[in-house]
Design an enzyme around this catalytic site. Structure first.
Site, short mmCIF file in Angstrom:
data_model
loop_
_atom_site.label_atom_id
_atom_site.label_comp_id
_atom_site.label_asym_id
_atom_site.label_seq_id
_atom_site.Cartn_x
_atom_site.Cartn_y
_atom_site.Cartn_z
N GLU A 337 -1.64 -40.56 -18.98
CA GLU A 337 -2.02 -41.60 -20.48
C GLU A 337 -1.01 -43.17 -20.68
OE1 GLU A 337 -3.42 -37.74 -22.07
OE2 GLU A 337 -1.42 -37.66 -22.13
C1 NGO Z 1 -1.89 -33.95 -20.78
C2 NGO Z 1 -0.83 -34.73 -21.84
C3 NGO Z 1 0.04 -34.04 -22.56
C4 NGO Z 1 -0.88 -33.69 -23.93
C5 NGO Z 1 -0.93 -32.37 -22.74
C6 NGO Z 1 -1.58 -31.24 -23.64
C7 NGO Z 1 -0.24 -34.84 -19.97
C8 NGO Z 1 0.40 -34.98 -18.30
N1 NGO Z 1 -0.26 -35.25 -20.24
O1 NGO Z 1 -0.87 -33.08 -20.39
O2 NGO Z 1 0.90 -35.92 -23.00
O3 NGO Z 1 0.95 -33.16 -24.44
O4 NGO Z 1 -1.69 -32.82 -22.05
O5 NGO Z 1 -2.25 -29.81 -22.76
#
Ligand code: NGO
Length: 526
Positions: A337
């Site tokens: 992300e």
């Molecule tokens: C995503 C995000 C995290 C969040 C999570 C919550 C990933 C790999 N990045 O997973 O920052 O905490 O969802 O479910």
């Protein structure tokens, strides 16, 4: 008949009556090792219809004087002592004893791989053999699970402590079977981590990934950049007091895990999810301005300055210190992300960070987005959301760690009524979390491409250990079974009956768990 004789006759009559009722009362249920609820389900179990019984004088014998074996023997002794009240002395022997518990590395079975073990239980001797100490450790978890659930209670209980006789021959499908704990959004202390490790060990998991940094907190002491923890570790989601592990505490966690044959995988998330670092050192920001600490739960707003040499000096220092205190082969570099990083900056950044990790003698793991860059040999992409990324990783020859959010995220709610957790990837009832096969989940990615699976627990909504347990149980045993047991031997309808029996074990271990209506719980719970 004299009066004395009369009294004697009546007494004998009553003693006999008492004895006969006792025999009736203690009549054993039929012994059947194959019917025991072992999770993960072993490869094969046979029964011989008798019982081995733990008694006050039962000792634990280990073959040869190896320190590893003595430690494993002591670990078993420590598990059995509190509830039985027996001593379980650990003794070294050169050959198999006639009675007692015997741990030996002299395995002859071809099927016993690194973590495999063979257990043979007769009326007098319980013999556990494996090719490695690790295999013995996994086998001990089976011994715990075929004893009555009360064996897990921390204070003295009534016996008897019987184990059905027969054999277990067992080994795992995948070499990576793990869970992740996010200690960044909310901080959890060393004791919580140790308890988590113990619970993983009980289900034969062998990897614990610690998500040590994110926007909301930096949780590992880095001596060359002390403000990361002094300032960056000071808060958490909701604005409460944060925390961090000193390098000494981290070493303690690593050691505790090692004694349970569990590898710690530390993650420093980058270039996004880095606000805690950006708030600690102005020079990590492209504009040179220090950021405010962040206590919310939004994602995707932060980025390290990918065009600045200071950033790479920083990463090199962090990875160097982390690698030096991490005996395991992997450093996790996050990479997810990075919405605030342009793709043309992200790709060379990840390429360069991979070099840094390799230069410190470690293998790279990253979330699936790292497949957008040129993966180095031995890199592992952790597939959580994007199947295209996972396919791109495989095309580059990388291996996949399976953590698909809609099946394996422990922070997803069970159903609409669950108060803790999130549901952006859906609801994951216990059967939904169990019913999938990593080797067929993504078209084009087969067992040969996969190192195993990991169930991540993100902690945006979790502040205490009992909350962690509620999200983790009873789903974790299912992930452990997916990673250990061949897909062809797994079936929800059969599994749910075994899982139901573990309700008593959760109680005995004082584990807070979700009493799912889809599991036919028996015994003590509710
Ligand atoms: C995503 C995000 C995290 C969040 C999570 C919550 C990933 C790999 N990045 O997973 O920052 O905490 O969802 O479910």
């Amino acid at each position: 008949m004299t009066r004395k004789m009369q009294i004697q006759t009546v007494a004998v009559f009553f003693v006999c009556l008492l004895m006969s009722t006792q025999v009736a009362c203690t009549q054993e249920p039929p012994s059947n090792l194959s019917q025991e609820s072992i999770i993960p389900k072993p490869v094969s179990v046979t029964s011989t219809g008798d019982y081995f019984t733990l008694k006050p004088g039962t000792d634990i014998f280990v073959q040869g004087g190896s320190g590893d074996l003595l430690k494993i023997g002591q670990y078993l002794s420590d598990r059995l002592k509190p509830s039985t009240g027996y001593k379980f002395e650990v003794k070294t022997v050169e050959k198999a004893p006639r009675r007692g518990i015997y741990l030996t590395l002299s395995v002859s079975a071809q099927d016993t791989r690194g973590e495999g073990y063979m257990l043979s239980v007769t009326r007098k001797l319980m013999k556990l053999s494996a090719a490695t100490p690790e295999g013995l450790f996994r086998g001990i978890q089976t011994i715990r699970q075929i004893l009555p659930a009360a064996i897990e209670i921390g204070k003295k209980q009534e016996g008897p402590w019987k184990i059905a006789t027969g054999t277990v021959n067992d080994y795992p499908v995948y070499s990576y079977r793990g869970a992740m704990l996010d200690v960044s959004r909310h901080f959890f202390g060393v004791d919580d981590i140790k308890r988590f490790i113990d619970l993983l060990a009980y289900y034969k998991m062998n990897m614990l990934h610690l998500h040590l940094s994110d926007d909301q907190g930096w949780r590992i002491e880095i001596k060359s950049w002390p403000n990361l923890t002094a300032h960056g570790g000071s808060t958490q989601v909701g604005g409460g007091r944060g925390g961090f592990y000193t390098q000494e505490q981290y070493a303690g966690i690593v050691q505790y895990a090692k004694e349970r044959y569990i590898t710690i995988i530390p993650e420093i998330d980058m270039p996004g999810h880095t606000n805690a670092a950006l708030a600690s050192y102005a020079e990590l920001n492209c504009d040179g301005k220090v950021r405010e600490l962040y206590t919310g739960t939004n994602v995707g707003f932060s980025t390290l300055c990918t065009s600045s040499e200071v950033t790479y000096k920083f990463i090199d220092d962090v990875v160097r210190e982390l690698a030096a205190m991490t005996p395991g082969p992997y450093i996790h570099i996050g990479g997810d992300e990075s919405n605030a990083t342009k793709i043309e900056d992200y790709i060379p950044f990840v390429n360069r960070v991979q070099e840094i990790v390799i230069s410190h003698g470690k293998q790279v793991i990253g979330w699936d987005e790292i497949a957008l860059s040129a993966l180095r040999p031995n890199a592992v992409a952790q597939c959580w959301a994007n199947e295209k990324n996972a396919n791109a990783a495989v095309k580059q020859g990388a291996k996949i760690l399976m953590s698909p959010a809609r099946k394996a995220y422990l922070d997803m709610q069970y159903d609409k009524s669950t108060k803790l957790g999130l549901h952006w990837a859906g609801y994951i009832e216990v059967d939904v979390g169990y019913n999938w096969d990593p080797a067929t989940f993504i078209p084009g990615i087969g067992k040969e491409n996969i190192i195993g699976l990991e169930a991540p627990l993100w902690s945006e909504t979790l502040t205490r250990m009992d909350e962690i347990e509620y999200m983790v149980f009873p789903r974790l045993p299912g992930y452990a079974e997916i990673g250990w047991t061949p897909a062809a031997s797994r079936n929800w309808d059969e599994y749910k009956v075994r899982l139901a029996k573990h309700g008593e074990r959760f109680k005995a271990m004082d584990v807070d768990y979700y009493p799912s209506p889809r599991v036919p719980w028996t015994g003590l719970q509710k």
